[in-house]
Scaffold this motif. Structure first.
Motif, short mmCIF file in Angstrom:
data_model
loop_
_atom_site.label_atom_id
_atom_site.label_comp_id
_atom_site.label_asym_id
_atom_site.label_seq_id
_atom_site.Cartn_x
_atom_site.Cartn_y
_atom_site.Cartn_z
N VAL A 85 -26.83 13.62 -20.84
CA VAL A 85 -27.14 14.80 -20.14
C VAL A 85 -27.26 16.01 -21.07
CG1 VAL A 85 -26.87 15.97 -18.00
CG2 VAL A 85 -26.45 13.50 -18.10
N VAL A 86 -28.37 16.50 -21.39
CA VAL A 86 -28.31 17.95 -22.12
C VAL A 86 -28.49 19.17 -20.98
CG1 VAL A 86 -29.37 19.28 -23.94
CG2 VAL A 86 -29.10 17.04 -23.93
N ALA A 104 -31.48 19.45 -18.23
CA ALA A 104 -31.48 20.50 -17.22
C ALA A 104 -31.34 21.79 -17.91
CB ALA A 104 -30.28 20.29 -16.18
N VAL A 105 -32.37 22.64 -17.49
CA VAL A 105 -32.36 24.17 -18.19
C VAL A 105 -32.15 25.08 -16.88
CG1 VAL A 105 -33.69 25.85 -19.47
CG2 VAL A 105 -34.07 23.42 -19.73
N GLU A 108 -35.81 12.45 -17.79
CA GLU A 108 -35.97 13.42 -16.71
C GLU A 108 -35.83 14.96 -17.30
OE1 GLU A 108 -34.21 11.77 -13.01
OE2 GLU A 108 -32.86 10.85 -14.66
N LEU A 109 -36.70 15.71 -16.82
CA LEU A 109 -36.57 17.16 -17.26
C LEU A 109 -36.63 18.11 -15.98
CD1 LEU A 109 -39.58 17.20 -19.92
CD2 LEU A 109 -37.09 16.48 -20.34
N PHE A 110 -35.46 18.86 -16.08
CA PHE A 110 -35.49 19.77 -14.87
C PHE A 110 -35.35 21.24 -15.43
CE2 PHE A 110 -33.31 15.81 -13.16
CZ PHE A 110 -33.53 15.69 -11.76
N GLU A 149 -25.11 14.92 -10.46
CA GLU A 149 -25.72 14.92 -11.92
C GLU A 149 -27.25 15.05 -12.12
OE1 GLU A 149 -24.00 15.34 -14.51
OE2 GLU A 149 -21.66 14.75 -13.83
N GLN A 150 -27.94 14.92 -10.90
CA GLN A 150 -29.24 14.70 -10.94
C GLN A 150 -29.69 13.44 -11.40
OE1 GLN A 150 -29.93 18.71 -12.94
NE2 GLN A 150 -31.08 19.35 -11.28
N LEU A 151 -28.85 12.50 -11.86
CA LEU A 151 -29.44 11.33 -12.57
C LEU A 151 -30.09 10.32 -11.71
CD1 LEU A 151 -29.10 9.89 -15.30
CD2 LEU A 151 -26.94 9.00 -14.62
N GLY A 152 -31.26 10.16 -12.38
CA GLY A 152 -32.03 9.18 -11.34
C GLY A 152 -32.81 9.88 -10.26
N GLU A 153 -32.81 10.80 -10.10
CA GLU A 153 -33.34 11.60 -8.87
C GLU A 153 -34.87 11.61 -8.97
OE1 GLU A 153 -33.81 16.13 -6.79
OE2 GLU A 153 -31.92 15.21 -7.86
#
Length: 222
Positions: A99-100, A141-142, A182-184, A74-78
């Motif tokens: 999470v968007v 996350a884009v 957090e922006l990916f 989920e990339q959460l907290g990375e």
């Protein structure tokens, strides 16, 4: 007693908060989706119009509980490991993470608007009583070659009413707000991100934003 007490969500009907979030989001203009949280807990998700579904195949919104910090998929907290007291508090008391996700090669004409509604507490002149401490968490996350926009708003009921009414009164009460974003942005993608807090003079905010931008990707953040 401590000045602030962690809270998550709220009891009672959600109609008032949803109506407030819609009015606040309307100030932004047209939107692809609206996400509403109350004291950090996800309250509602809807598409461009009230009650409408999300744009099919273009954007998804998920709610991940605090245990999701252990879910690397989920990339959460990375991007935001807990390095200080506020980080530890956020990780301990975050009720949900929003999470968007924008699908690869999708192009959102209008932004996703995320409205965090925060309760206010009332403290006596002698300093008695406790006010809320809330811990919103947003991950965006884009996907590759996609284009999207996100507007994140933090509001209290009183401050939002004052901001949207011609002769609104100043917000009263206090709260501690510790948001993490957090922006990916994947390779070749573009993300336009804006953040605005309308919390009132009695609130404290300690915010963290962390970004990961891929090759030939663009992040515009204000």
């Amino acid at each position: 007693p401590d000045a602030f007490t962690p809270v998550a969500g709220a009891d009672g009907p959600a109609d008032t908060d949803l109506a407030l979030a819609r009015r606040t989001a309307d100030v932004v203009g047209a939107r692809s989706a609206l996400v509403v949280t109350r004291n950090g807990a996800v309250l509602a998700v809807e598409g461009p119009a009230s009650g409408a579904p999300l744009p099919a195949g273009a954007v998804t919104v998920d709610s991940v509980g605090a245990a999701g910090f252990d879910r690397r998929a989920e990339q959460l907290g990375e991007l935001v490991p807990a390095r200080d007291a506020f980080g530890l508090l956020h990780q301990a008391y975050m009720p949900d993470a929003t999470v968007v996700s924008v699908a690869a090669k999708a192009a959102l004409v209008d932004p996703v608007v995320v409205v965090h509604v925060v309760d206010l507490g009332v403290t006596t002149p002698a300093g008695d009583g406790a006010s809320p401490a809330v811990f919103p968490h947003l991950l965006v996350a884009v996907g590759e070659q996609a284009h999207g926009g996100v507007v994140e708003l933090l509001v209290t009921r009183a401050a939002a009413a004052a901001a949207t009414a011609p002769d609104g009164e100043a917000a009263s009460g206090s709260a501690l707000v510790v948001p993490v974003t957090e922006l990916f942005v994947a390779d070749g993608a573009t993300l336009d991100y804006a953040n605005l807090q309308v919390l009132g003079s009695g609130c404290w905010q300690v915010a963290t934003q962390a970004n990961q931008v891929g090759r030939h990707a663009t992040l515009r953040s204000v």
